[in-house]
Design an enzyme around this catalytic site. Structure first.
Site, mmCIF file in Angstrom:
data_model
loop_
_atom_site.group_PDB
_atom_site.id
_atom_site.type_symbol
_atom_site.label_atom_id
_atom_site.label_comp_id
_atom_site.label_asym_id
_atom_site.label_seq_id
_atom_site.Cartn_x
_atom_site.Cartn_y
_atom_site.Cartn_z
ATOM 1 N N ILE A 106 0.866 -1.173 0.000
ATOM 2 C CA ILE A 106 0.000 0.000 0.000
ATOM 3 C C ILE A 106 0.904 1.225 0.000
ATOM 4 O O ILE A 106 1.821 1.326 0.824
ATOM 5 C CB ILE A 106 -0.927 0.002 1.227
ATOM 6 N N ASN B 129 0.851 4.238 1.023
ATOM 7 C CA ASN B 129 1.047 5.109 2.184
ATOM 8 C C ASN B 129 1.595 4.373 3.405
ATOM 9 O O ASN B 129 1.718 4.960 4.466
ATOM 10 C CB ASN B 129 -0.231 5.877 2.533
ATOM 11 N N CYS B 130 1.975 3.119 3.255
ATOM 12 C CA CYS B 130 2.568 2.335 4.343
ATOM 13 C C CYS B 130 4.038 2.731 4.487
ATOM 14 O O CYS B 130 4.795 2.743 3.510
ATOM 15 C CB CYS B 130 2.450 0.845 4.014
ATOM 16 N N ASP B 131 4.448 3.053 5.705
ATOM 17 C CA ASP B 131 5.832 3.473 5.950
ATOM 18 C C ASP B 131 6.848 2.400 5.558
ATOM 19 O O ASP B 131 7.915 2.712 5.022
ATOM 20 C CB ASP B 131 6.031 3.862 7.415
ATOM 21 N N LYS C 231 7.161 2.335 1.856
ATOM 22 C CA LYS C 231 7.935 3.509 1.434
ATOM 23 C C LYS C 231 9.438 3.272 1.611
ATOM 24 O O LYS C 231 10.239 3.628 0.740
ATOM 25 C CB LYS C 231 7.514 4.748 2.225
#
Length: 114
Positions: A7, A9-11, A14
């Site tokens: 996903i 926006n998952c840290d 990223k």
């Protein structure tokens, strides 16, 4: 090209994407929320990692999951729950070309992408 399942926006996703970019590994994100889940993806991931390792028990989705579902989760029901709640899947996942990674660990990525 490496396909990274997760996903955007998952840290942790990223971090993995940044590592891949910084190390010049051509990659593409397959975002569960936007692109959905291929029918055979979870089956292949379960075979590789085991259903217990696919469930992200540190996620908000897990904390909000019905207690009955949590207590009765087993192999027979896990893939359906993960299909219904894709944010419950541990991420990122890379499954291709002899590479099988779940989560992000820099040492594992260094070994996989020498």
């Amino acid at each position: 090209m490496i396909k990274v399942y997760g996903i955007k926006n998952c840290d942790t996703v990223k971090k993995a994407l940044k590592w891949l970019s910084d190390n010049h590994v051509e990659h593409q994100l397959h975002d569960y929320r936007v692109d959905g889940l291929p029918a055979d993806f979870l089956i292949q991931a379960e075979r590789q990692f085991g259903w217990q390792n696919l469930v992200n028990k540190r996620s908000t989705t897990w904390r909000n999951l019905d207690e009955k579902v949590k207590k009765t989760l087993e192999k027979n029901t896990a893939l359906q729950v993960l299909t219904d709640q894709p944010t419950l899947i541990k991420r990122p996942i890379i499954l291709q070309e002899e590479i099988a990674l779940i989560g992000f660990d820099e040492t594992d990525y260094q070994s996989a992408f020498k």
